[in-house]
Design a protein around this motif. Structure first.
Motif, mmCIF file in Angstrom:
data_model
loop_
_atom_site.group_PDB
_atom_site.id
_atom_site.type_symbol
_atom_site.label_atom_id
_atom_site.label_comp_id
_atom_site.label_asym_id
_atom_site.label_seq_id
_atom_site.Cartn_x
_atom_site.Cartn_y
_atom_site.Cartn_z
ATOM 1 N N ASP A 1 69.353 61.397 8.924
ATOM 2 C CA ASP A 1 68.359 61.541 9.975
ATOM 3 C C ASP A 1 67.640 62.879 9.798
ATOM 4 O O ASP A 1 68.244 63.882 9.455
ATOM 5 C CB ASP A 1 69.011 61.461 11.360
ATOM 6 C CG ASP A 1 69.283 60.014 11.751
ATOM 7 O OD1 ASP A 1 69.328 59.175 10.851
ATOM 8 O OD2 ASP A 1 69.428 59.747 12.946
ATOM 9 N N GLY B 1 65.376 62.339 14.410
ATOM 10 C CA GLY B 1 66.148 63.222 15.272
ATOM 11 C C GLY B 1 67.477 63.592 14.663
ATOM 12 O O GLY B 1 67.580 63.878 13.474
ATOM 13 N N GLU C 1 67.546 58.348 21.516
ATOM 14 C CA GLU C 1 68.795 58.561 20.767
ATOM 15 C C GLU C 1 70.021 58.029 21.517
ATOM 16 O O GLU C 1 71.077 57.842 20.915
ATOM 17 C CB GLU C 1 69.012 60.069 20.531
ATOM 18 C CG GLU C 1 67.983 60.731 19.648
ATOM 19 C CD GLU C 1 68.319 60.600 18.165
ATOM 20 O OE1 GLU C 1 69.199 59.799 17.809
ATOM 21 O OE2 GLU C 1 67.683 61.319 17.378
ATOM 22 N N ARG D 1 71.814 56.573 14.910
ATOM 23 C CA ARG D 1 71.572 56.648 13.470
ATOM 24 C C ARG D 1 70.313 55.847 13.183
ATOM 25 O O ARG D 1 70.351 54.759 12.611
ATOM 26 C CB ARG D 1 72.746 56.044 12.722
ATOM 27 C CG ARG D 1 74.029 56.809 12.948
ATOM 28 C CD ARG D 1 75.213 56.039 12.449
ATOM 29 N NE ARG D 1 76.428 56.845 12.566
ATOM 30 C CZ ARG D 1 77.621 56.443 12.163
ATOM 31 N NH1 ARG D 1 77.758 55.252 11.608
ATOM 32 N NH2 ARG D 1 78.661 57.220 12.301
#
Ligand code: CA
Ligand code: CA
Length: 410
Positions: A52, A202, A138, A198
């Motif tokens: 990421d 970010g 997220e 994932r």
């Protein structure tokens, strides 16, 4: 009891009772006053299993020993400082400027083993903290949802005593609003450390959110993160009754509560507890002698966590205690999610505890033969020993996730 926070604080004199701010505000405040000169430890993460884009600046995941300037505008999302925090950590004078390769979670081998195992256990982790921005991209898949509750019908469908508790409960305001805005950045940051998505953008959390869900139990309120022991007790009882097995407590108080002690002792959950961020001058102290609760409770189902810097030393503000504090984990300049959909750095033992919570949940999900009591043993028996932690923690080491996984059969 009133639901008006100010009244509650003033009349009951509870500011010193239980505060997350007590644990992280002194450090955090200093940073925000300092002009931003952003650094982080890295890179090295590009070569890892989950790349990421911003996680490259998360030294806790992979510390290659290189300090790297974080170009704010380029490498962090535009909304990073929606809550007023800086895009990168402002550098305190006297802060560590040496990064030591290998001072990290040692997570990559464990991630690979975890992903290779087809049969894994679902785990619910209770986050008793401020609220959490469960709308953050997220975190949307990482939050626990009470599937027995129908949202917004005004009925306690599952009969657990709480109406419309779809995402958990808010014991601070006594309602079902577990995200209230910028006051909830502390819990949002911890949630990201445990299970941020994932998704290629970010940061990433320690756990795979397909298997590990975060039960949001807002128990601390105001921007300082204050609460009461009685609400924490209710929160623990809620977590236990609704299926949580691991519980993160990133707050503390000098005041002993027998009722809190007994509630934790009898809960059957494993508690991961922040050791605290030192005294008024920001200097860590020995909580064997000057207890901080719940970190100093002598209970078999508590892991107390100190804050390690990326140079392998304890943060100068981190509490310690060879009896009370079990191990250290990365807690300094931690990049994670913040309220309002943003990202930001925070430091403190409050950030170190969720590292251990994530490790505990991941291992419990992976090895279905283990009880939560076994999990504590595994994490403590597999630490990465450091000379800097001798005489400071019971194990003399820091969290080492792949070493903990290596104690399982395959
Ligand atoms: Ca309910
Ligand atoms: Ca992500």
């Amino acid at each position: 009891m009133t639901a008006i926070p100010g009244y509650r604080l003033l009349t009951l004199g509870l500011t010193a009772v239980l505060t997350a701010g007590f644990l992280f505000a002194p450090l955090q405040g200093k940073k925000e006053e300092t002009p931003v000169e952003a650094f982080s430890a890295g890179p090295g993460f590009e070569a890892m299993h989950y790349s990421d884009s911003y996680a490259v600046y998360q030294w806790a995941l992979c510390n290659t020993g290189i300090l790297k300037l974080v170009p704010n505008a380029k490498n962090l999302p535009d909304n990073t400082d929606t809550d007023g925090s800086s895009a990168g950590p402002a550098w305190e004078s006297g802060a560590a400027l040496t990064s030591v390769s290998g001072i990290d979670l040692n997570i990559e081998a464990a991630w690979k083993k975890y992903d290779a195992r087809p049969e894994k256990r679902q785990v619910v982790v209770a986050l008793i903290d401020t609220g959490v921005d469960y709308t953050h991209p997220e975190l949307a898949d990482a939050v626990w949802i009470n599937s027995d509750e129908i949202a917004g019908d005004g009925i306690d469908n599952d009969g657990n005593g709480y109406v419309d508790d779809v995402y958990g409960w808010n014991f601070y305001d006594n309602n079902n609003h577990v995200f209230t805005g910028s006051d909830d950045r502390h819990g949002t940051h911890s949630a990201g450390t445990i299970a941020a998505a994932r998704d290629g953008i970010g940061t990433v959390g320690i756990c795979d959110s397909d298997y590990v869900k975060i039960m949001v139990i807002k128990t601390l309120g105001t921007s300082a993160g204050v609460g009461t022991a009685s609400d924490v007790i209710k929160a623990i009882e809620y977590a236990q009754a609704n299926g949580a097995v691991i519980c993160n407590l990133s707050f503390g108080t000098a005041k002993y509560s027998e009722e809190l002690y007994q509630t934790m002792k009898n809960s059957g959950m494993l508690f991961i507890v922040a050791a605290g961020n030192g005294d008024e001058s920001g200097r860590g102290y020995d909580i064997d002698g000057e207890p901080v609760y719940p970190a100093s409770f002598d209970l078999d189902n508590i892991i107390s966590v100190a804050n390690l810097q990326f140079d392998g030393n304890l943060d100068k503000a981190s509490n310690f205690g060879v009896k009370s504090v079990d191990l250290a984990a990365p807690g300094n300049y931690i990049l994670s999610t913040t309220s309002g959909g943003g990202y930001g750095y925070m430091s403190g033992t409050s950030m170190a505890a969720p590292m251990v919570t994530g490790a505990a949940a991941m291992l419990y999900s992976y090895d279905t033969s283990l009880s939560v009591t076994d999990i504590k043993g595994r994490l403590l028996n597999s630490v990465h020993r450091l000379s800097s932690l001798q005489g400071k923690t019971a194990t003399g080491g820091m969290l080492d996730i792949s070493a903990a996984f290596a104690l399982s059969e395959n």
